[in-house]
Design a protein around this motif. Structure first.
Motif, PDB file in Angstrom:
ATOM      1  N   ARG A 335     -43.883  22.770  10.629  1.00 22.52           N
ATOM      2  CA  ARG A 335     -43.554  22.934   9.487  1.00 22.52           C
ATOM      3  C   ARG A 335     -44.550  22.627   8.437  1.00 22.52           C
ATOM      4  N   VAL A 336     -44.853  23.962   7.588  1.00 20.78           N
ATOM      5  CA  VAL A 336     -45.714  23.952   6.771  1.00 20.78           C
ATOM      6  C   VAL A 336     -45.148  23.890   5.459  1.00 20.78           C
ATOM      7  N   TYR A 337     -45.397  22.461   4.717  1.00 24.77           N
ATOM      8  CA  TYR A 337     -44.619  22.308   3.741  1.00 24.77           C
ATOM      9  C   TYR A 337     -45.362  23.031   2.258  1.00 24.77           C
ATOM     10  N   LYS A 338     -44.386  23.146   1.141  1.00 28.02           N
ATOM     11  CA  LYS A 338     -45.054  23.580  -0.088  1.00 28.02           C
ATOM     12  C   LYS A 338     -45.727  22.626  -0.876  1.00 28.02           C
ATOM     13  N   GLN A 339     -45.467  21.350  -0.398  1.00 21.47           N
ATOM     14  CA  GLN A 339     -45.992  20.344  -1.490  1.00 21.47           C
ATOM     15  C   GLN A 339     -46.390  19.058  -0.257  1.00 21.47           C
ATOM     16  N   PRO A 340     -47.339  18.388  -0.840  1.00 32.02           N
ATOM     17  CA  PRO A 340     -47.718  17.193   0.096  1.00 32.02           C
ATOM     18  C   PRO A 340     -46.569  16.363   0.578  1.00 32.02           C
ATOM     19  N   VAL A 341     -46.332  16.168   1.779  1.00 26.87           N
ATOM     20  CA  VAL A 341     -45.349  15.283   2.219  1.00 26.87           C
ATOM     21  C   VAL A 341     -46.000  14.207   3.132  1.00 26.87           C
ATOM     22  N   VAL A 342     -45.301  13.214   3.150  1.00 24.62           N
ATOM     23  CA  VAL A 342     -45.727  12.265   4.273  1.00 24.62           C
ATOM     24  C   VAL A 342     -44.489  11.360   5.079  1.00 24.62           C
ATOM     25  N   PRO A 343     -44.674  10.912   6.130  1.00 25.18           N
ATOM     26  CA  PRO A 343     -43.734  10.169   6.853  1.00 25.18           C
ATOM     27  C   PRO A 343     -43.556   8.698   6.677  1.00 25.18           C
ATOM     28  N   VAL A 344     -42.293   8.592   6.469  1.00 23.62           N
ATOM     29  CA  VAL A 344     -42.045   6.987   5.864  1.00 23.62           C
ATOM     30  C   VAL A 344     -41.147   6.709   7.003  1.00 23.62           C
ATOM     31  N   GLU A 345     -41.478   5.577   7.706  1.00 22.38           N
ATOM     32  CA  GLU A 345     -40.574   4.709   8.703  1.00 22.38           C
ATOM     33  C   GLU A 345     -39.878   3.819   8.401  1.00 22.38           C
ATOM     34  N   ILE A 346     -38.529   3.759   8.302  1.00 18.46           N
ATOM     35  CA  ILE A 346     -37.852   2.876   7.923  1.00 18.46           C
ATOM     36  C   ILE A 346     -37.200   1.825   8.812  1.00 18.46           C
ATOM     37  N   SER A 347     -37.522   0.570   8.628  1.00 24.64           N
ATOM     38  CA  SER A 347     -36.890  -0.317   9.619  1.00 24.64           C
ATOM     39  C   SER A 347     -35.938  -1.160   9.106  1.00 24.64           C
ATOM     40  N   LEU A 348     -34.934  -1.341   9.863  1.00 26.74           N
ATOM     41  CA  LEU A 348     -33.550  -2.076   9.312  1.00 26.74           C
ATOM     42  C   LEU A 348     -33.286  -3.460   9.820  1.00 26.74           C
ATOM     43  N   LYS A 349     -33.405  -4.371   9.372  1.00 26.19           N
ATOM     44  CA  LYS A 349     -33.342  -5.715   9.963  1.00 26.19           C
ATOM     45  C   LYS A 349     -32.206  -6.681   9.281  1.00 26.19           C
ATOM     46  N   ASP A 350     -31.310  -7.481   9.788  1.00 29.08           N
ATOM     47  CA  ASP A 350     -30.630  -8.506   9.120  1.00 29.08           C
ATOM     48  C   ASP A 350     -31.510  -9.733   8.835  1.00 29.08           C
ATOM     49  N   GLY A 351     -31.034 -10.777   8.254  1.00 33.56           N
ATOM     50  CA  GLY A 351     -31.878 -11.787   7.710  1.00 33.56           C
ATOM     51  C   GLY A 351     -32.468 -12.794   8.646  1.00 33.56           C
ATOM     52  N   LYS A 352     -32.233 -12.555   9.897  1.00 30.73           N
ATOM     53  CA  LYS A 352     -32.755 -13.254  11.100  1.00 30.73           C
ATOM     54  C   LYS A 352     -33.780 -12.414  11.954  1.00 30.73           C
ATOM     55  N   GLY A 353     -33.928 -11.150  11.396  1.00 30.26           N
ATOM     56  CA  GLY A 353     -34.918 -10.292  11.918  1.00 30.26           C
ATOM     57  C   GLY A 353     -34.489  -9.648  13.061  1.00 30.26           C
ATOM     58  N   LYS A 354     -33.110  -9.512  13.271  1.00 29.36           N
ATOM     59  CA  LYS A 354     -32.337  -8.585  14.160  1.00 29.36           C
ATOM     60  C   LYS A 354     -32.387  -7.453  13.747  1.00 29.36           C
ATOM     61  N   PRO A 355     -32.655  -6.293  14.402  1.00 31.60           N
ATOM     62  CA  PRO A 355     -32.586  -4.961  14.041  1.00 31.60           C
ATOM     63  C   PRO A 355     -31.228  -4.498  13.804  1.00 31.60           C
ATOM     64  N   LEU A 356     -30.704  -3.549  13.008  1.00 34.80           N
ATOM     65  CA  LEU A 356     -29.554  -3.360  12.407  1.00 34.80           C
ATOM     66  C   LEU A 356     -29.403  -1.842  12.431  1.00 34.80           C
ATOM     67  N   ALA A 357     -28.263  -1.153  12.750  1.00 32.00           N
ATOM     68  CA  ALA A 357     -27.944   0.160  12.325  1.00 32.00           C
ATOM     69  C   ALA A 357     -27.383   0.186  11.022  1.00 32.00           C
ATOM     70  N   SER A 358     -27.792   1.216  10.196  1.00 33.21           N
ATOM     71  CA  SER A 358     -27.355   0.985   8.635  1.00 33.21           C
ATOM     72  C   SER A 358     -27.065   2.474   8.194  1.00 33.21           C
ATOM     73  N   ARG A 359     -26.452   2.510   7.113  1.00 38.72           N
ATOM     74  CA  ARG A 359     -26.448   3.516   6.278  1.00 38.72           C
ATOM     75  C   ARG A 359     -27.533   3.556   5.134  1.00 38.72           C
ATOM     76  N   VAL A 360     -28.132   4.714   4.920  1.00 39.07           N
ATOM     77  CA  VAL A 360     -29.455   4.708   4.261  1.00 39.07           C
ATOM     78  C   VAL A 360     -29.196   5.930   3.449  1.00 39.07           C
ATOM     79  N   SER A 361     -29.894   5.648   2.178  1.00 42.63           N
ATOM     80  CA  SER A 361     -30.039   6.812   1.273  1.00 42.63           C
ATOM     81  C   SER A 361     -31.578   6.745   0.813  1.00 42.63           C
ATOM     82  N   VAL A 362     -32.158   7.804   0.577  1.00 45.99           N
ATOM     83  CA  VAL A 362     -33.436   8.015   0.334  1.00 45.99           C
ATOM     84  C   VAL A 362     -33.583   9.000  -0.960  1.00 45.99           C
ATOM     85  N   LEU A 363     -34.073   8.833  -2.133  1.00 49.44           N
ATOM     86  CA  LEU A 363     -33.996   9.353  -3.161  1.00 49.44           C
ATOM     87  C   LEU A 363     -35.635   9.359  -3.600  1.00 49.44           C
ATOM     88  N   ALA A 364     -36.341  10.793  -3.519  1.00 53.01           N
ATOM     89  CA  ALA A 364     -37.879  10.927  -3.748  1.00 53.01           C
ATOM     90  C   ALA A 364     -37.617  11.117  -5.443  1.00 53.01           C
TER      91      ALA A 364
END
Length: 845
Positions: A335-364
């Motif tokens: 994909r050749v983007y019209k503007q500069p873009v970068v990858p952001v990796e989202i890591s989701l965890k609970d308070g004890k550090g255990k990974p969680l599946a979650s609902r996520v919203s990303v607004l740029a």
């Protein structure tokens, strides 16, 4: 901190009016509310363009060698046979439905921005975008005429009715804009759709003299037939093909003028391609499969097709050879983007550090929402204009996800159901990075119960953009921290999309339990949920469909409830009331909930549902006041394969106490017994002398003072946490500073039988709660004072008047199949009415 407050008055001294300090009106309004059609979750999902990660809505270049299509809210160009896609537009707003001009110089498309859709034109050589329309209307489905001098499109400008317009095209503007097929109001009674005739899906004949389109002109049932009208506007429209296809038809004539191709589910559960003559004669199926195909286009030489398909779950573009059926997926690997873009990796965890599946919203920073390339994006179908200029979009992420975003500031929000606090972060990205979001647990104290959450009203597939499976639906539920799904199989017009899924078995997928139930459709008597059917699916699965062979008001919902109970099922009414029914008002009042309750047929009522929770609760309280132990249920009515979703799976859920998810007997007992609470966000707990909701507390003849313990834990602020007794707010509790937590102990004098519950309410919208407002309520604890029963003659009279209205309307109908059907319907209403008569008199039925 525990706060103690003494109540110094008796319940007998409190007036019988339902009061609440939460007086504000909800601040959320439907997306694109200016369009004059009801059931926004139908037409907006099935007809309107949506933000999806996968590609859709492609248009061929004039030489047939390239495509321009929609992906992630932008226009992209890709050569057929190549795997590199070039981004042409990047907002502002979201861009959909491109159409390439015959000379190759322009692409006209529609842009969603500021809760409106307007036509835009992209100059291919200059790479610039110019607006062709402006304002707050909905303008979409633009199509160039074969000579490129005109554009036909759909607009809501005429009082919100969707009609077809035609205009000259100068290269920079529209000229001589005029209506071709205007929207109008019909006198024909309609079952689902509004009284407005709509006209959509325009396309041209190859000579440019005729426009084909879809309209429900004077059609009682469905989205419409295929019509043709002279582009000049002269003459009357001609019916080409009579068929119901649920907004997806999009007919197109081939360039030779001989054939018409369109999408249809005729005789099937899924949309596939059909081909007929240009006159609409002798349709034949062209494609086959248990998935949907939409938005097809002929190549300029008519040897190929391009279309959108959801066979892989999300959306893909398919390049299809007409002769032989060879299929090639258009993949944008590079994909050749019209503007500069970068990858952001989202890591989701609970308070004890255990990974969680979650609902996520990303607004740029560009004001657009983003999601992973392989995600199924969903959009809220309501918006609060004071908070945002368009709806919130989100996706479900299994522990880690990568999102390509423009350089700059991004806002991230994650949730994991209602037992966890929200996690939010605002970061500035200039290069690839990882963002960790931690969701802290926020559960009720254990003394209030050991809870299992269940969404009692879910539809796996219901005519949406995506294709859902039990496995992907379970994955969505894990992200929402939902334990149990009741997939209510139901018809959508002439099909039942998930009928092959029906089973009496318990399905367990990675910790999520799924039960196949049924929603029984009768908009005359009210929709019902049938849970835990032990043998078979009930057919026909609807009644009182006007103007059809199933028009009769028989069978009643009571008869259906009896049939379901014979199978060991639990029955209830779903999404009941938007407004408290008024028996004295004009218009029909035929909802049969009072019949089912009086005759002991109805087990639960969706108090938190796809309806108004307060209005439904107002009716529910009247039943409780009469001593009917009608349990509160909760169901989202989530169409989980929709891109424009009224809320994610589990938005409205019941927390059941002391159940085993894979043991139907414990679930049925808890649902019917009201053992728990219902909510769209806040967790609420109640103990009355240690008795939990659904239980009874026996008190002596002179009454007693009872100890109330209540708790609130909420992922979002609430405006009022209240104690309700016999329909009256008798106390409003203090909460912590952030209005998300409370622990209450108080003494309540009781001198008369009745019931008590706690509820939490907030009318101020929150993007996490994709409902009309925030609401939660426990089921009641019943208070039984010896020798002092609770009487509510006014409530009994209310239901008596309601049933009088129902009998009047049902008795006047002339579409029963037999005289005995009318007699059976009226006899059932009369039997229920007699119960309320006795209650009004203070005597046993």
């Amino acid at each position: 901190m525990i706060r103690r407050r003494n109540i110094l008055w008796s319940i007998a001294a409190v007036c019988s009016l339902i009061t609440s300090p939460v007086a504000a009106e909800p601040t959320r309004v439907p997306v694109l509310a200016g369009v004059a059609h009801p059931h926004s979750y139908y037409w907006r999902e099935m007809y309107m363009p949506q933000l999806t990660s996968g590609p859709s809505a492609a248009s061929f270049s004039p030489d047939g060698q390239s495509l321009i299509y929609t992906m992630q809210g932008s226009l992209w160009r890709q050569k057929i046979g190549d795997d590199t896609a070039y981004q042409l537009t990047a907002g502002p707003g979201y861009d959909y439905q491109p159409d390439w001009s015959p000379d190759g110089n322009y692409v006209v498309f529609t842009r969603q921005q500021h809760n409106a859709l307007n036509l835009m034109v992209f100059d291919v050589q200059a790479g610039s975008v110019r607006a062709l329309t402006e304002g707050t209307d909905v303008n979409l489905e633009p199509r160039f005429s074969p000579d490129g001098k005109q554009i036909v499109y759909v607009s809501s400008r005429d009082s919100g009715y969707l009609g077809i317009y035609i205009a000259g095209f100068t290269g920079t503007a529209l000229a001589g804009d005029r209506p071709l097929v205007a929207g109008r109001v019909s006198d024909t009674y309609r079952y689902y759709y509004s009284q407005a005739d709509h006209a959509v899906n325009p396309s041209w004949s190859p000579d440019g003299k005729t426009v084909y389109y879809v309209s429900n002109q004077e059609i009682a049932w469905g989205t419409g037939n295929i019509w043709a009208v002279a582009a000049s506007g002269e003459g009357t429209p001609k019916l080409v093909l009579e068929e119901e296809t649920t907004w997806a038809t999009r007919p197109q004539i081939d360039h030779g003028g001989k054939r018409m191709i369109y999408s249809s589910y005729s005789g099937r559960q899924w949309h596939q391609l059909w081909i007929a003559t240009a006159e609409g004669k002798y349709p034949l199926p062209l494609t086959f499969g248990d998935f949907d195909i939409w938005q097809t286009r002929f190549s300029p030489d008519d040897t190929h097709l391009v279309y959108s398909s959801n066979e892989a779950g999300g959306l893909n573009l398919i390049y299809h050879t007409f002769v032989g059926g060879e299929r090639q997926q258009i993949k944008a690997k590079n994909r050749v983007y019209k503007q500069p873009v970068v990858p952001v990796e989202i890591s989701l965890k609970d308070g004890k550090g255990k990974p969680l599946a979650s609902r996520v919203s990303v607004l740029a920073a560009d004001g657009r929402h983003y999601g992973p390339d392989n995600s199924r994006m969903h959009g809220d179908d309501f918006v609060d204009a004071a908070q945002a200029d368009h709806e919130t979009h989100y996706f479900h992420c299994d522990q880690q996800c990568t999102v390509m975003v423009p350089v700059g500031e991004i806002e991230l929000t994650a949730s994991h159901g209602y037992d966890y606090k929200l996690a939010a972060s605002t970061v500035t990205v200039k290069a690839a990075r990882t963002v960790e979001l931690v969701l802290a647990e926020n559960s009720l104290p254990q003394k209030f119960g050991q809870f299992t959450s269940a969404d009692m009203h879910v539809h796996m597939n219901y005519g949406g953009k995506y294709k859902q499976t039990a496995a992907t639906m379970a994955a969505d539920a894990r992200a929402e921290n939902l334990d149990i799904i009741y997939n209510l199989i139901v018809n959508k017009e002439e099909r039942i999309p998930d009928i092959s899924e029906f089973s009496t078995d318990v399905k367990q997928i990675d910790g999520v339990t799924i039960y196949e139930g049924q929603e029984y459709h009768s908009s005359y008597w009210g929709h019902m949920g049938l849970l835990h059917l032990g043998d078979h699916y009930l057919t026909p699965d609807f009644t009182s469909y006007w103007h059809t062979g199933l028009a009769s008001a028989y069978p009643t919902n009571g008869i259906i409830e009896d049939l379901a109970h014979k199978q060991g099922a639990v029955t209830g009414y779903v999404h009941p009331f938007d407004g408290v029914p008024d028996p004295a008002a004009s218009g029909k009042l035929t909802h049969s909930l009072p019949v089912g309750v009086a005759l002991g047929k109805t087990d639960y009522l969706e108090v938190v549902s796809f309806a108004n929770h307060e209005d439904t609760a107002a009716v529910w309280y009247k039943f409780l006041n009469l001593g009917f132990r009608l349990s509160a249920g909760a169901g989202t009515d989530a169409m989980t394969n929709y891109a424009s979703l009224r809320g994610p799976i589990g938005l409205n859920r019941m927390f059941l106490d002391g159940v085993q998810a894979d043991k139907p007997a414990t679930l049925k007992k808890a649902i019917k017994g009201g053992h728990g609470f219902v909510t769209n966000g806040p967790l609420v707990g109640l103990l009355v002398n240690k008795v939990k909701p659904g239980g009874s507390l026996a008190l002596p003849a002179n009454g007693s003072t009872v100890k109330i313990q209540a708790a609130l834990r909420s992922p979002v602020p609430v405006e009022a946490f209240e104690l309700v007794m016999n329909g009256v707010v008798v106390a409003t509790f203090e909460t912590d500073a952030d209005k998300t937590s409370a622990d209450i102990t108080l003494d309540l004098p009781v001198t008369k039988s009745g019931w008590v519950l706690v509820r939490a309410v907030s009318k101020t919208s929150h993007p996490f709660v994709q409902d009309i407002f925030t609401y939660a309520t426990t089921n009641p604890v019943w208070l039984e004072v010896e020798g002092k029963p609770h009487h509510a003659p006014a409530d009994a009279a209310y239901f008596t008047a309601w049933l009088d209205r129902a009998a009047e309307h049902a008795g006047a109908r002339d579409d029963y199949n037999h005289t005995w059907e009318r007699e059976a319907v009226l006899a059932e209403i009369a039997a229920a009415r007699k119960v309320y008569e006795h209650l009004a008199e203070g005597t046993a039925p």
